[in-house]
Design an enzyme around this catalytic site. Structure first.
Site, PDB file in Angstrom:
ATOM      1  N   LYS A  58       0.814  -1.222   0.000  1.00 33.24           N
ATOM      2  CA  LYS A  58       0.000   0.000   0.000  1.00 33.24           C
ATOM      3  C   LYS A  58       0.849   1.275   0.000  1.00 33.24           C
ATOM      4  O   LYS A  58       0.381   2.342  -0.368  1.00 33.24           O
ATOM      5  CB  LYS A  58      -0.929   0.018   1.217  1.00 33.24           C
ATOM      6  N   SER A 315       1.466  -9.859  -0.313  1.00 34.16           N
ATOM      7  CA  SER A 315       1.117  -8.433  -0.242  1.00 34.16           C
ATOM      8  C   SER A 315       1.416  -7.741   1.080  1.00 34.16           C
ATOM      9  O   SER A 315       1.559  -6.523   1.116  1.00 34.16           O
ATOM     10  CB  SER A 315      -0.358  -8.256  -0.603  1.00 34.16           C
TER      11      SER A 315
HETATM   12  C1  LIG Z   1      -5.206  -3.757   0.819  1.00 37.30           C
HETATM   13  C2  LIG Z   1      -4.599  -5.093   0.756  1.00 37.30           C
HETATM   14  C3  LIG Z   1      -4.949  -6.031  -0.240  1.00 37.30           C
HETATM   15  C4  LIG Z   1      -6.022  -5.778  -1.276  1.00 37.30           C
HETATM   16  O1  LIG Z   1      -5.791  -4.633  -2.050  1.00 37.30           O
HETATM   17  P1  LIG Z   1      -6.987  -3.881  -2.779  1.00 37.30           P
HETATM   18  O2  LIG Z   1      -6.365  -2.815  -3.573  1.00 37.30           O
HETATM   19  O3  LIG Z   1      -7.918  -3.357  -1.719  1.00 37.30           O
HETATM   20  O4  LIG Z   1      -7.707  -4.900  -3.627  1.00 37.30           O
HETATM   21  C5  LIG Z   1      -4.266  -7.246  -0.251  1.00 37.30           C
HETATM   22  N1  LIG Z   1      -3.320  -7.540   0.658  1.00 37.30           N
HETATM   23  C6  LIG Z   1      -2.963  -6.671   1.630  1.00 37.30           C
HETATM   24  C7  LIG Z   1      -1.915  -7.064   2.603  1.00 37.30           C
HETATM   25  C8  LIG Z   1      -3.591  -5.410   1.712  1.00 37.30           C
HETATM   26  O5  LIG Z   1      -3.242  -4.562   2.692  1.00 37.30           O
END
Ligand SMILES: *Cc1c(COP(=O)(O)O)cnc(C)c1O
Length: 337
Positions: A58, A315
């Site tokens: 993010k 992520s």
């Molecule tokens: C926000 C997030 C997502 C999903 O992202 P989006 O853009 O909302 O679809 C996936 N994994 C993590 C760790 C996140 O913080």
């Protein structure tokens, strides 16, 4: 090149984002996994967004948007700072990026947010505004302050600058593995998947773009089916970063995800638990549930990846140890059956 993609974002925006966020968000490693490669007779690569300084991808979108605002308006117009109501990875990213760029950040938190989370956000240098008794009231305060104080809201996913920022990770993956057959990532609001899809459809159309949602409470899943944004009751999940709606006034991500995602899977909690434990045991990486859903989908749905070159987007790593314990227990019970 496909200039017709919806969502209001172009490949040029992603390239520009990449220049802007250099020095703010890291170009994370794409690591080969011998274990997963052998297990699936494939070549499996892990995009380690858990190694970002805030522990999640993010930071890319938040840095890009705040830096772009600075370029556009100058520090004077941004004197009152940026504002958000996210308590999770987006809130951390906004606080971090604003501090790096010398701009004040405010995070609106309801009285429900526990003290340790409040402290963590304050430790990142953000001003915490305790407002209201629910997340909705916190969002209302954001709206109010945008009107009354001229603070600028940084949305978590539904903005071209956020999508372009998240898309930079797909550029990095393609540079390292130009022959990539498939990329899997968690899907919630769609900033991440939309950014990846945008890049892949234009630079590597042969790469299959796979989104993974929760089994219960997946607003994007139901919105895609309905052909318009719908809201869904939220249920607790090991992948709490994938909860939440897509916004009934969604303007960008729904259309972009619909246009660029090739396959979409849902994963149950037990599969997420198993994938979290596998990634800790085999890769020695402590990840949050949202980061494990790609592996959970491959395993649970037996996605045929043999012979293919595949990237999993890990992520984020924002997981409490109690939550990880819950995953381990769930996984152990599951294995007993
Ligand atoms: C926000 C997030 C997502 C999903 O992202 P989006 O853009 O909302 O679809 C996936 N994994 C993590 C760790 C996140 O913080």
């Amino acid at each position: 090149m496909n200039p017709e993609l919806p969502g209001g974002v172009t490949l040029a925006d992603v390239w520009q984002a990449r220049r802007r966020i250099r020095g703010q968000a890291d170009n994370t490693p794409l690591r080969y996994s011998p274990y997963l490669s052998q297990r699936y007779r494939a070549r499996v690569w892990l995009k380690l967004e858990n190694l970002q300084p805030t522990g999640a991808f993010k930071l890319r979108g938040a840095s890009n948007m705040i830096a772009a605002l600075l370029e556009q308006y100058g520090p004077q117009r941004l004197q009152s700072g940026v504002i958000t109501a996210s308590t999770g990875n987006h809130g951390r990213a906004v606080a971090w990026a604003a501090r790096e760029l010398g701009i004040p950040a405010t995070v609106c938190l309801s009285s429900l947010v526990p003290a340790n989370k409040v402290a963590a956000i304050e430790a990142l240098g953000a001003e915490v505004c305790r407002c209201g008794d629910s997340q909705d009231e916190a969002f209302e305060t954001v709206h109010e302050r945008v009107q009354s104080r001229g603070q600028v809201a940084i949305p978590p996913f539904d903005h071209p600058l956020i999508i372009a920022g998240q898309g930079t990770l797909a550029l990095e993956i393609l540079e390292a593995r130009p022959q990539l057959d498939m990329v899997l990532a968690g899907l919630s609001g769609g900033g991440l998947l939309g950014g990846i899809g945008l890049v892949m459809k234009q630079l590597s159309p042969r790469t299959e773009v796979v989104g993974v949602s929760l089994s219960a409470g997946a607003a994007m899943w139901h919105s895609l089916q309905a052909g318009k944004p719908v809201s869904v009751a939220e249920t607790p999940s090991l992948a709490d970063s994938l909860g939440g709606g897509i916004g009934l006034d969604n303007r960008h991500t729904l259309a972009l995800v619909r246009a660029t995602m090739d396959s979409h899977y849902q994963v149950p909690e037990a599969a997420i638990a198993r994938a979290m434990v596998t990634l800790l045991e085999q890769e020695k990486m402590l990840l949050e549930g949202a980061a494990a859903v790609g592996l959970a989908a491959i395993e649970h749905h037996r996605i045929p990846i043999a012979g293919k070159e595949v990237a999993l987007v890990l992520s984020g790593n924002n997981v409490a140890l109690e939550t990880f314990d819950r995953a381990r227990q769930e996984q152990a019970q599951d294995a007993d059956l």
